[in-house]
Design a protein around this motif. Structure first.
Motif, PDB file in Angstrom:
ATOM      1  N   ALA A 281       0.832  -1.206   0.000  1.00  0.00           N
ATOM      2  CA  ALA A 281       0.000   0.000   0.000  1.00  0.00           C
ATOM      3  C   ALA A 281       0.869   1.259   0.000  1.00  0.00           C
ATOM      4  O   ALA A 281       0.586   2.223  -0.728  1.00  0.00           O
ATOM      5  N   ALA A 282       1.924   1.256   0.787  1.00  0.00           N
ATOM      6  CA  ALA A 282       2.828   2.411   0.844  1.00  0.00           C
ATOM      7  C   ALA A 282       3.540   2.618  -0.493  1.00  0.00           C
ATOM      8  O   ALA A 282       3.700   3.758  -0.954  1.00  0.00           O
ATOM      9  N   ILE A 283       3.946   1.525  -1.129  1.00  0.00           N
ATOM     10  CA  ILE A 283       4.609   1.612  -2.437  1.00  0.00           C
ATOM     11  C   ILE A 283       3.646   2.180  -3.476  1.00  0.00           C
ATOM     12  O   ILE A 283       4.029   3.024  -4.307  1.00  0.00           O
ATOM     13  N   LEU A 284       2.396   1.759  -3.446  1.00  0.00           N
ATOM     14  CA  LEU A 284       1.412   2.295  -4.398  1.00  0.00           C
ATOM     15  C   LEU A 284       1.168   3.782  -4.162  1.00  0.00           C
ATOM     16  O   LEU A 284       1.015   4.548  -5.130  1.00  0.00           O
ATOM     17  N   ARG A 285       1.138   4.201  -2.891  1.00  0.00           N
ATOM     18  CA  ARG A 285       0.996   5.636  -2.606  1.00  0.00           C
ATOM     19  C   ARG A 285       2.211   6.401  -3.131  1.00  0.00           C
ATOM     20  O   ARG A 285       2.071   7.476  -3.714  1.00  0.00           O
TER      21      ARG A 285
ATOM     22  N   PHE B 104      11.349   3.342   2.972  1.00  0.00           N
ATOM     23  CA  PHE B 104      11.051   2.278   2.009  1.00  0.00           C
ATOM     24  C   PHE B 104      12.228   1.309   1.898  1.00  0.00           C
ATOM     25  O   PHE B 104      12.037   0.097   1.878  1.00  0.00           O
ATOM     26  N   LEU B 105      13.425   1.866   1.840  1.00  0.00           N
ATOM     27  CA  LEU B 105      14.620   1.015   1.745  1.00  0.00           C
ATOM     28  C   LEU B 105      14.820   0.207   3.022  1.00  0.00           C
ATOM     29  O   LEU B 105      15.170  -0.978   2.966  1.00  0.00           O
ATOM     30  N   SER B 106      14.550   0.824   4.154  1.00  0.00           N
ATOM     31  CA  SER B 106      14.696   0.140   5.432  1.00  0.00           C
ATOM     32  C   SER B 106      13.697  -1.013   5.553  1.00  0.00           C
ATOM     33  O   SER B 106      14.046  -2.121   5.978  1.00  0.00           O
ATOM     34  N   GLU B 107      12.450  -0.766   5.171  1.00  0.00           N
ATOM     35  CA  GLU B 107      11.428  -1.820   5.244  1.00  0.00           C
ATOM     36  C   GLU B 107      11.738  -2.940   4.254  1.00  0.00           C
ATOM     37  O   GLU B 107      11.573  -4.120   4.574  1.00  0.00           O
ATOM     38  N   ALA B 108      12.200  -2.590   3.056  1.00  0.00           N
ATOM     39  CA  ALA B 108      12.568  -3.617   2.073  1.00  0.00           C
ATOM     40  C   ALA B 108      13.696  -4.491   2.618  1.00  0.00           C
ATOM     41  O   ALA B 108      13.678  -5.715   2.464  1.00  0.00           O
TER      42      ALA B 108
END
Length: 141
Positions: free
Chosen positions: A32-36, A111-115
């Motif tokens: 969901a965050a990536i789509l936002r 985003f990089l940290s979560e990935a």
């Protein structure tokens, strides 16, 4: 045994169930965050990059979901390994967005940290799944 419950000869590991919920929830929220993020990128961002980020970011969760519903350990491992592979590819595309100045570096860090976290979690899941893979279980197509 602590941490285990037996119901009608079926053994459930509470830790495994907690890990399952965590990977399900985290990959869904990450998608969901990536789509936002993809939706908010500047209009002049190359479409190919936006599509890759959206595809990889959502495919991770989709593969985890498919793995959770699989009816064989081999299929489960295959889907989790696919999610791990996509999770490993995503930082390339996220860093490319920073390199072309579509997103500031500090905005990309979560985003990089979560990935990175998801990649480590999926790696652990794949290692454990391989250890429990029966040699005689057929491979699904």
């Amino acid at each position: 045994m602590e941490g285990r419950t037996t119901v009608r000869n079926i053994r459930f590991d509470r830790t495994a169930e907690r890990d399952r919920r965590e990977i399900d929830e985290r990959t869904f929220e990450f998608a969901a965050a990536i789509l936002r993020l993809a939706r908010e990128l500047p209009a002049d961002t190359p479409r190919h990059i936006v599509d890759q980020v959206a595809r990889l970011g959502t495919e991770i969760g989709a593969q985890v979901d498919e793995a959770q519903r699989s009816n064989s350990r081999r299929r489960h491992l295959s889907e989790m390994a696919g999610a791990r592979r996509d999770c490993g590819r995503l930082p390339y595309w996220l860093n490319l967005l920073v390199a072309i100045e579509a997103v500031p570096e500090e905005a990309m860090e979560p985003f990089l940290s979560e990935a990175q976290y998801l990649y480590a979690l999926l790696t652990d899941i794949c290692i454990v799944a391989r250890q429990h893979l029966p040699e005689n279980e057929p491979v699904e197509d």
